[in-house]
Design a protein around this motif. Structure first.
Motif, PDB file in Angstrom:
ATOM      1  N   ALA A  46      -1.495  -6.965   8.018  1.00  0.00           N
ATOM      2  CA  ALA A  46      -1.606  -5.505   8.092  1.00  0.00           C
ATOM      3  C   ALA A  46      -0.534  -4.832   7.243  1.00  0.00           C
ATOM      4  O   ALA A  46       0.369  -4.157   7.760  1.00  0.00           O
ATOM      5  CB  ALA A  46      -1.507  -5.056   9.543  1.00  0.00           C
ATOM      6  N   ASP A  47      -0.624  -4.990   5.930  1.00  0.00           N
ATOM      7  CA  ASP A  47       0.268  -4.274   5.022  1.00  0.00           C
ATOM      8  C   ASP A  47      -0.192  -2.821   4.943  1.00  0.00           C
ATOM      9  O   ASP A  47      -1.374  -2.517   5.092  1.00  0.00           O
ATOM     10  CB  ASP A  47       0.230  -4.891   3.622  1.00  0.00           C
ATOM     11  CG  ASP A  47       0.577  -6.373   3.622  1.00  0.00           C
ATOM     12  OD1 ASP A  47       1.349  -6.792   4.505  1.00  0.00           O
ATOM     13  OD2 ASP A  47       0.082  -7.091   2.732  1.00  0.00           O
ATOM     14  N   ARG A  48       0.743  -1.929   4.674  1.00  0.00           N
ATOM     15  CA  ARG A  48       0.355  -0.527   4.482  1.00  0.00           C
ATOM     16  C   ARG A  48       1.335   0.162   3.537  1.00  0.00           C
ATOM     17  O   ARG A  48       2.461  -0.298   3.349  1.00  0.00           O
ATOM     18  CB  ARG A  48       0.290   0.229   5.809  1.00  0.00           C
ATOM     19  CG  ARG A  48       1.612   0.448   6.512  1.00  0.00           C
ATOM     20  CD  ARG A  48       1.416   1.229   7.805  1.00  0.00           C
ATOM     21  NE  ARG A  48       2.660   1.619   8.438  1.00  0.00           N
ATOM     22  CZ  ARG A  48       3.334   0.898   9.317  1.00  0.00           C
ATOM     23  NH1 ARG A  48       2.869  -0.303   9.675  1.00  0.00           N
ATOM     24  NH2 ARG A  48       4.464   1.349   9.840  1.00  0.00           N
ATOM     25  N   VAL A  49       0.885   1.259   2.942  1.00  0.00           N
ATOM     26  CA  VAL A  49       1.685   2.027   2.001  1.00  0.00           C
ATOM     27  C   VAL A  49       1.901   3.413   2.572  1.00  0.00           C
ATOM     28  O   VAL A  49       0.971   4.033   3.116  1.00  0.00           O
ATOM     29  CB  VAL A  49       0.987   2.105   0.624  1.00  0.00           C
ATOM     30  CG1 VAL A  49       1.733   3.040  -0.301  1.00  0.00           C
ATOM     31  CG2 VAL A  49       0.887   0.722   0.008  1.00  0.00           C
ATOM     32  N   GLU A  50       3.140   3.915   2.459  1.00  0.00           N
ATOM     33  CA  GLU A  50       3.482   5.235   2.978  1.00  0.00           C
ATOM     34  C   GLU A  50       4.177   6.057   1.894  1.00  0.00           C
ATOM     35  O   GLU A  50       4.469   5.557   0.813  1.00  0.00           O
ATOM     36  CB  GLU A  50       4.415   5.095   4.200  1.00  0.00           C
ATOM     37  CG  GLU A  50       3.792   4.334   5.364  1.00  0.00           C
ATOM     38  CD  GLU A  50       4.756   4.156   6.528  1.00  0.00           C
ATOM     39  OE1 GLU A  50       5.976   4.365   6.324  1.00  0.00           O
ATOM     40  OE2 GLU A  50       4.294   3.801   7.626  1.00  0.00           O
ATOM     41  N   ASP A  51       4.451   7.325   2.210  1.00  0.00           N
ATOM     42  CA  ASP A  51       5.211   8.218   1.320  1.00  0.00           C
ATOM     43  C   ASP A  51       4.611   8.285  -0.083  1.00  0.00           C
ATOM     44  O   ASP A  51       5.326   8.211  -1.082  1.00  0.00           O
ATOM     45  CB  ASP A  51       6.677   7.774   1.231  1.00  0.00           C
ATOM     46  CG  ASP A  51       7.356   7.700   2.587  1.00  0.00           C
ATOM     47  OD1 ASP A  51       6.980   8.501   3.462  1.00  0.00           O
ATOM     48  OD2 ASP A  51       8.242   6.840   2.760  1.00  0.00           O
ATOM     49  N   GLU A  52       3.284   8.419  -0.143  1.00  0.00           N
ATOM     50  CA  GLU A  52       2.582   8.515  -1.429  1.00  0.00           C
ATOM     51  C   GLU A  52       2.918   7.347  -2.351  1.00  0.00           C
ATOM     52  O   GLU A  52       3.051   7.490  -3.558  1.00  0.00           O
ATOM     53  CB  GLU A  52       2.901   9.844  -2.125  1.00  0.00           C
ATOM     54  CG  GLU A  52       2.380  11.060  -1.381  1.00  0.00           C
ATOM     55  CD  GLU A  52       2.586  12.336  -2.164  1.00  0.00           C
ATOM     56  OE1 GLU A  52       3.413  12.344  -3.107  1.00  0.00           O
ATOM     57  OE2 GLU A  52       1.912  13.328  -1.857  1.00  0.00           O
ATOM     58  N   SER A 205       4.678  12.331 -14.216  1.00  0.00           N
ATOM     59  CA  SER A 205       5.862  13.146 -14.511  1.00  0.00           C
ATOM     60  C   SER A 205       5.508  14.578 -14.886  1.00  0.00           C
ATOM     61  O   SER A 205       6.357  15.468 -14.844  1.00  0.00           O
ATOM     62  CB  SER A 205       6.672  12.508 -15.643  1.00  0.00           C
ATOM     63  OG  SER A 205       5.893  12.432 -16.829  1.00  0.00           O
ATOM     64  N   LYS A 206       4.234  14.810 -15.242  1.00  0.00           N
ATOM     65  CA  LYS A 206       3.792  16.155 -15.617  1.00  0.00           C
ATOM     66  C   LYS A 206       2.879  16.761 -14.549  1.00  0.00           C
ATOM     67  O   LYS A 206       2.138  17.701 -14.812  1.00  0.00           O
ATOM     68  CB  LYS A 206       3.076  16.108 -16.960  1.00  0.00           C
ATOM     69  CG  LYS A 206       3.993  15.702 -18.114  1.00  0.00           C
ATOM     70  CD  LYS A 206       3.266  15.747 -19.446  1.00  0.00           C
ATOM     71  CE  LYS A 206       4.188  15.367 -20.589  1.00  0.00           C
ATOM     72  NZ  LYS A 206       5.311  16.298 -20.775  1.00  0.00           N
ATOM     73  N   GLY A 207       2.948  16.179 -13.339  1.00  0.00           N
ATOM     74  CA  GLY A 207       2.202  16.751 -12.224  1.00  0.00           C
ATOM     75  C   GLY A 207       0.884  16.076 -11.928  1.00  0.00           C
ATOM     76  O   GLY A 207       0.151  16.508 -11.024  1.00  0.00           O
ATOM     77  N   GLY A 208       0.539  15.027 -12.663  1.00  0.00           N
ATOM     78  CA  GLY A 208      -0.711  14.327 -12.419  1.00  0.00           C
ATOM     79  C   GLY A 208      -0.671  13.543 -11.117  1.00  0.00           C
ATOM     80  O   GLY A 208       0.363  13.000 -10.738  1.00  0.00           O
ATOM     81  N   SER A 209      -1.797  13.486 -10.430  1.00  0.00           N
ATOM     82  CA  SER A 209      -1.857  12.836  -9.125  1.00  0.00           C
ATOM     83  C   SER A 209      -2.185  11.348  -9.247  1.00  0.00           C
ATOM     84  O   SER A 209      -2.976  10.940 -10.099  1.00  0.00           O
ATOM     85  CB  SER A 209      -2.926  13.512  -8.251  1.00  0.00           C
ATOM     86  OG  SER A 209      -3.088  12.820  -7.033  1.00  0.00           O
ATOM     87  N   SER A 210      -1.548  10.547  -8.370  1.00  0.00           N
ATOM     88  CA  SER A 210      -1.900   9.134  -8.241  1.00  0.00           C
ATOM     89  C   SER A 210      -2.968   8.935  -7.178  1.00  0.00           C
ATOM     90  O   SER A 210      -3.466   7.821  -7.009  1.00  0.00           O
ATOM     91  CB  SER A 210      -0.656   8.317  -7.850  1.00  0.00           C
ATOM     92  OG  SER A 210       0.356   8.415  -8.815  1.00  0.00           O
ATOM     93  N   LEU A 211      -3.302   9.995  -6.455  1.00  0.00           N
ATOM     94  CA  LEU A 211      -4.170   9.876  -5.290  1.00  0.00           C
ATOM     95  C   LEU A 211      -5.635  10.172  -5.601  1.00  0.00           C
ATOM     96  O   LEU A 211      -6.494   9.972  -4.732  1.00  0.00           O
ATOM     97  CB  LEU A 211      -3.684  10.836  -4.197  1.00  0.00           C
ATOM     98  CG  LEU A 211      -2.196  10.729  -3.829  1.00  0.00           C
ATOM     99  CD1 LEU A 211      -1.842  11.741  -2.748  1.00  0.00           C
ATOM    100  CD2 LEU A 211      -1.856   9.318  -3.371  1.00  0.00           C
TER     101      LEU A 211
END
Length: 232
Positions: A46-52, A205-211
């Motif tokens: 049960a790995d998980r990612v947090e904080d974006e 770095s220029k505001g693009g989303s990773s989500l």
């Protein structure tokens, strides 16, 4: 190698100069460790990612299946083998506790994520900052907290040279899977299936989303470098 690079299992083993048969590999490189993770629905841990994407909560690993332990998930995850040898859980736990109590610098950990069978993504370098044991399904499991590192200099095991790694946010697994399917595992510019990289269309770095999948695309190494050279 940069965060977001797509790599085969064989190339990953070549990169680290070892057959990566286990998910936790403490002290594998000259000055770092390696872990393999997965956020797929059928993942064994049960790995998980947090904080974006800045924090990874990684679950420790079970005892190996043996005649005496036919169902490892029915017993506590071990810190020691029956012979008293420290397990990978124990090694990572000791390093995390020593950092938390100010007795050592954080262990740097290179993280590879399984995307599909034989296809992995390099997620970058993290710092191991904490560890604990918690009750899950009537047994105790190890949990490790790793935080994304910035501008880390490591001795690369395959080239024996120093590499500076500058990270943005980790792209979530569901976004990577969606982009991989949409782009059919090929560079969106030339159609190459080799040396691929998950690229931010608008840089983080220029505001693009990773989500958002719409801001992520697959590029081959040549076109990814060409794009970076044009960014001011």
């Amino acid at each position: 190698m940069n965060p977001g690079d797509v790599i085969s299992y064989l190339d990953m083993c070549t990169q680290e100069r070892v057959n990566l048969q286990r998910g936790m590999n403490f002290g594998l490189g000259r000055d770092y460790s390696v872990i393999l993770m997965s956020l797929r629905p059928n993942a064994p841990y049960a790995d998980r990612v947090e904080d974006e994407g800045r924090t990874l909560i990684y679950e420790g690993h079970d005892a190996p299946r043996t005649e005496d332990t036919p169902i490892p998930k029915n017993i506590d995850q071990p810190a020691h083998t029956p012979r008293g040898t420290v397990t990978q859980n124990g090694l990572f736990h000791k390093a995390a506790v020593e950092f938390r109590t100010g007795r050592r610098q954080p262990e740097f950990v290179k993280v590879y994520e399984k995307l599909y069978r034989g296809i992995w993504v390099y997620n970058g370098v993290f710092r191991l900052v904490d560890a604990w044991r918690e009750d899950t399904n009537a047994r105790k499991v190890f949990k490790f907290r790793l935080e994304l590192a910035e501008n880390v200099v490591l001795n690369d095991a395959s080239t024996q040279t120093e590499t500076v790694l500058d990270h943005g946010r980790l792209i979530p697994s569901d976004v990577k899977l969606a982009v991989w399917r949409r782009d059919k595992g090929r560079c969106t510019i030339c159609g190459s299936a080799d040396n691929l990289h998950f690229d931010h269309i608008i840089p983080y770095s220029k505001g693009g989303s990773s989500l958002l999948a719409k801001n992520i695309q697959l590029l081959c190494a040549r076109h990814n470098i060409a794009k970076r050279d044009k960014i001011e």
